[in-house]
Each structure stands twice: as C-alpha cells, then as structure tokens.
Scaffold this motif. Structure first.
Motif, PDB file in Angstrom:
ATOM      1  N   SER A 126       0.913  -1.147   0.047  1.00  0.00           N
ATOM      2  CA  SER A 126      -0.004   0.038   0.003  1.00  0.00           C
ATOM      3  C   SER A 126       0.776   1.182  -0.021  1.00  0.00           C
ATOM      4  CB  SER A 126      -0.707   0.341   1.241  1.00  0.00           C
ATOM      5  OG  SER A 126      -1.484   1.275   1.424  1.00  0.00           O
ATOM      6  N   THR A 127       0.382   2.400  -0.737  1.00  0.00           N
ATOM      7  CA  THR A 127       1.114   3.659  -0.765  1.00  0.00           C
ATOM      8  C   THR A 127       1.231   4.228   0.795  1.00  0.00           C
ATOM      9  OG1 THR A 127       0.080   4.381  -2.830  1.00  0.00           O
ATOM     10  CG2 THR A 127       1.245   5.777  -1.583  1.00  0.00           C
ATOM     11  N   PHE A 128       0.312   3.909   1.471  1.00  0.00           N
ATOM     12  CA  PHE A 128       0.220   4.359   2.839  1.00  0.00           C
ATOM     13  C   PHE A 128       0.115   2.965   3.876  1.00  0.00           C
ATOM     14  CE2 PHE A 128      -1.866   7.898   0.636  1.00  0.00           C
ATOM     15  CZ  PHE A 128      -0.633   8.810   1.122  1.00  0.00           C
ATOM     16  N   GLU A 129       1.301   2.952   4.332  1.00  0.00           N
ATOM     17  CA  GLU A 129       1.651   1.961   5.419  1.00  0.00           C
ATOM     18  C   GLU A 129       0.992   2.275   6.610  1.00  0.00           C
ATOM     19  OE1 GLU A 129       2.368  -1.717   5.473  1.00  0.00           O
ATOM     20  OE2 GLU A 129       1.828  -1.202   3.261  1.00  0.00           O
ATOM     21  N   PRO A 130       0.257   1.496   7.510  1.00  0.00           N
ATOM     22  CA  PRO A 130      -0.089   2.191   8.826  1.00  0.00           C
ATOM     23  C   PRO A 130       1.089   2.264   9.793  1.00  0.00           C
ATOM     24  CG  PRO A 130      -1.357   0.063   8.281  1.00  0.00           C
ATOM     25  CD  PRO A 130      -0.371   0.392   7.215  1.00  0.00           C
ATOM     26  N   VAL A 131       1.164   3.448  10.601  1.00  0.00           N
ATOM     27  CA  VAL A 131       2.149   3.789  11.500  1.00  0.00           C
ATOM     28  C   VAL A 131       1.599   3.670  12.927  1.00  0.00           C
ATOM     29  CG1 VAL A 131       3.725   5.581  12.243  1.00  0.00           C
ATOM     30  CG2 VAL A 131       3.165   5.297   9.932  1.00  0.00           C
ATOM     31  N   PHE A 132       2.358   2.777  13.603  1.00  0.00           N
ATOM     32  CA  PHE A 132       1.771   2.340  15.037  1.00  0.00           C
ATOM     33  C   PHE A 132       2.733   3.261  15.966  1.00  0.00           C
ATOM     34  CE2 PHE A 132       0.611  -1.335  12.358  1.00  0.00           C
ATOM     35  CZ  PHE A 132      -0.678  -1.374  12.503  1.00  0.00           C
ATOM     36  N   ALA A 136       6.223   6.763  23.679  1.00  0.00           N
ATOM     37  CA  ALA A 136       7.242   7.571  23.751  1.00  0.00           C
ATOM     38  C   ALA A 136       7.035   8.565  22.545  1.00  0.00           C
ATOM     39  CB  ALA A 136       8.564   6.994  23.528  1.00  0.00           C
ATOM     40  N   GLN A 137       6.703   8.248  21.446  1.00  0.00           N
ATOM     41  CA  GLN A 137       6.420   9.032  20.042  1.00  0.00           C
ATOM     42  C   GLN A 137       5.264   9.883  20.485  1.00  0.00           C
ATOM     43  OE1 GLN A 137       6.123   5.798  17.312  1.00  0.00           O
ATOM     44  NE2 GLN A 137       7.918   6.678  16.130  1.00  0.00           N
ATOM     45  N   MET A 138       4.165   9.606  20.977  1.00  0.00           N
ATOM     46  CA  MET A 138       3.171  10.270  21.322  1.00  0.00           C
ATOM     47  C   MET A 138       3.583  11.352  22.247  1.00  0.00           C
ATOM     48  SD  MET A 138       0.757   9.549  19.411  1.00  0.00           S
ATOM     49  CE  MET A 138      -0.454  10.497  19.989  1.00  0.00           C
ATOM     50  N   SER A 139       4.455  11.117  23.222  1.00  0.00           N
ATOM     51  CA  SER A 139       4.865  12.055  24.067  1.00  0.00           C
ATOM     52  C   SER A 139       5.581  13.282  23.580  1.00  0.00           C
ATOM     53  CB  SER A 139       5.806  11.599  25.368  1.00  0.00           C
ATOM     54  OG  SER A 139       5.100  10.653  26.074  1.00  0.00           O
ATOM     55  N   THR A 275      -2.948   3.599  15.987  1.00  0.00           N
ATOM     56  CA  THR A 275      -2.380   3.600  17.169  1.00  0.00           C
ATOM     57  C   THR A 275      -3.277   2.882  18.166  1.00  0.00           C
ATOM     58  OG1 THR A 275      -0.596   5.212  16.518  1.00  0.00           O
ATOM     59  CG2 THR A 275      -0.967   4.982  18.859  1.00  0.00           C
ATOM     60  N   HIS A 276      -4.300   3.641  18.209  1.00  0.00           N
ATOM     61  CA  HIS A 276      -5.249   3.214  19.350  1.00  0.00           C
ATOM     62  C   HIS A 276      -5.573   1.587  18.904  1.00  0.00           C
ATOM     63  CE1 HIS A 276      -9.004   3.356  21.599  1.00  0.00           C
ATOM     64  NE2 HIS A 276      -9.767   2.541  20.916  1.00  0.00           N
ATOM     65  N   ALA A 277      -5.737   1.101  17.920  1.00  0.00           N
ATOM     66  CA  ALA A 277      -6.123  -0.496  17.890  1.00  0.00           C
ATOM     67  C   ALA A 277      -4.550  -1.169  18.333  1.00  0.00           C
ATOM     68  CB  ALA A 277      -6.539  -0.841  16.342  1.00  0.00           C
ATOM     69  N   SER A 278      -3.639  -0.716  17.898  1.00  0.00           N
ATOM     70  CA  SER A 278      -2.443  -1.415  18.308  1.00  0.00           C
ATOM     71  C   SER A 278      -2.367  -1.514  19.752  1.00  0.00           C
ATOM     72  CB  SER A 278      -1.150  -0.793  17.662  1.00  0.00           C
ATOM     73  OG  SER A 278      -0.882   0.518  18.194  1.00  0.00           O
TER      74      SER A 278
END
Length: 322
Positions: A126-132, A136-139, A275-278
């Motif tokens: 897919s052109t857009f792969e999901p990013v989880f 730490a990244q959300m911070s 991210t929520h689902a992961s």
C-alpha cells in the motif's frame, strides 16, 4: 477509399475490419454506459458518485471510453487494467466501477458478457502503510502540540474514532455508563457535490457506542463549559467545522515538519486510529471487540489491518492446550 481506410489502420485488414465493426455499432460507448451507471446508483451518496466520476474520468474514459460497449473485448480490458500505474487497491476500485457498469449493461440487454470479470491486481505494498506510534512518540507529539489541540489529539488516540466521526460529535451524544463517559456515534462528515455535509457513518456497524478511558472522559466533560447540547465538540477557534483539510494543513503538517527528526516517522492523522487499535491488541483485547469499537463492517478488515500485531495470541492459544 479502401487505401485511405487501410492507411488509417496501419495497412492491416484485421485492424481495418475491427475499426469498421466499431463504426457500424449502434450501441452506446463505454463512457456512456459507465456514466449512466454511476448517475443511476441508488445506494451511493453524492460524494461517492463524485468519487466514481473522478476515477472514471481519469482512468477509464481516456483509454476505453470511445469504444462501443458491444465491441469491447477482454483483451482490451486486460491491457487497460495492466496499464494502470496506481496502487493495487485503487486499481481494484476503478476496475469495480467498470465491471459493475458492464453488469448493468447486461441487465439492459446491451451486451451478453461482462468482459471485465475475473481480473485481479497483483499484490502490492500500500502507498500508505499504517504507522503505530509508541507512547514515547506520542509524548514527543504532545510536547510540541499547541495546547489548543491537545484534547482533540488525545481523543483521536484514545477513542479510535474516524476523523469524520469525531468532528461530527455533539455534546448531546455524551452519556454516562457505569461511571464512565460513553459516546453515541451516529453521524459523520461526508463529502458531496456541494462540499462537506453531515450524514450517517461509513457503515451500519459504524453506528455504535464507544466508552472512553476515565481520564479522557473527565477531560472531555471539563472542556464542555457552557456549550449547548447541540454544539459540536471539536471546532476551529472560530467555531466553524474542523475539517480534515483545515487541521491537516494548519496543525498536523506544521507539527510533523517540526518534530520529524525526533519522531522517526511520518504519521498521518488517521494513524492515531491505527495506534489506538495497536494498543488494544497489545493489552490482549480480542479482535472482534476491536472490530466493534472501531466500527468495522467486517472482521476481515480488522484482521487484515491489525492481525499481524496479535502475535502473542497464538502463544496464548498454544498455552491453553498444554
């Protein structure tokens, strides 16, 4: 006259015969058939029809549009299909428009066979792969995010709603369940010929009730203030609809540009839902429960998108049999 006709068709009698056959056809063209099919769809929203028109204008009509529908061959459709240089999913969607239109043409007695049936695109990334995103990244995101938008981003991360669902919520959609805040999802922003409008969610299963984590629920109620029950929960500072394009261009893209070096990823707004689902999967929530929470019509969508994250589930299954 014959020489001129052969010259126009590469001095090929077969090509000339095919051209003559098309010239003698009284059937409508592929463009006419596809256009009529799109305009007479009864279950499609105006936004869906506009999307179909755009896809047909770009991908179908320039190659196949002028061919009489009763002279269209499987070989021509295959060459067209293989020649589309777009992602596999997009190719599948465009092909589905043509195939459905040809099916309608059969029902209308224009043709006897759907020459587009049975064509499949090779699997592609897919052109857009999901990013989880990790905690730490959300911070990092929250540390650079303007305070005005913090609650909205926290909501997208921890409620898992689609963007159009979240921005269509009203304060009257809030209810209390066992000491928690829950939200009735019954509306979503849709795109029509005259711009965006509020309609039903994406699918029947998208009409659902989503319970919020305690801290998010308390923060949401604390932000309500003097808002009327019919007011939208999330808006622009001016009070106008918080469209995806506005938030993307005014908030998300500048933020990503600022922190891209620290973040190590380029998430889209929709990746907050991924991210929520992961997070739910990492904490052992079963996929059917996640399906219901996200409003997926089919468990297949949930499994195909997030199933690879549930690696521990197989170990747990084996442990049950020990």
């Amino acid at each position: 006259m014959l020489k001129d006709f052969l010259d126009a068709n590469g001095q090929s009698f077969s090509m000339a015969a095919e051209a003559a056959s098309r010239m003698s056809s009284t059937a409508p063209t592929v463009q006419q058939v596809v256009s009529e099919h799109i305009e007479t769809l009864t279950a499609a929203s105006s936004g869906t029809r506009r999307t179909y028109r755009g896809q047909a204008n770009i991908h179908i009509y320039p190659v196949l549009g002028a061919i009489p529908v009763d002279r269209l061959t499987r070989a021509e459709v295959a060459r067209w299909f293989n020649g589309m240089t777009i992602a596999a999913k997009s190719k599948k969607n465009v092909h589905a428009i043509l195939s459905a239109a040809l099916k309608t043409a059969i029902a209308d007695g224009l043709i006897s066979e759907n020459v587009a049936l049975g064509m499949r695109a090779a699997d592609e990334v897919s052109t857009f792969e999901p990013v989880f995103l990790s905690e730490a990244q959300m911070s990092i995101i929250y540390s650079a995010l303007p305070q005005r938008w913090r609650l909205f981003v926290e909501f997208l991360e921890n409620a898992g709603l689609r963007y159009g669902e979240a921005t269509a919520l009203r304060w009257q959609d809030v209810e209390q369940r066992d000491g928690r805040v829950a939200l009735r999802v019954t509306r979503a922003w849709r795109r029509g010929d005259d711009g965006e409008y509020i309609g039903p969610p994406k699918t029947k299963r998208s009409r659902r009730t989503v319970t919020l984590p305690l801290l998010l629920g308390d923060a949401l109620l604390g932000a309500r203030g003097d808002a009327a029950t019919g007011d939208l929960m999330f808006t622009r500072p001016s009070g106008l609809h918080l469209s995806n394009s506005y938030f993307h261009l005014s908030v998300w893209m500048p933020l990503m540009k600022e922190i891209s070096g620290q973040l190590g990823a380029k998430p889209r707004i929709h990746d907050l839902r991924h991210t929520h689902a992961s997070r739910l999967i990492a904490r052992g929530v079963p996929l059917p429960v996640i399906q219901a929470r996200l409003g997926h019509e089919s468990i297949t969508t949930t499994v195909n998108t997030y199933g690879h994250l549930a690696g521990d589930a197989d170990s747990l299954a084996a442990a049950v049999l020990d």
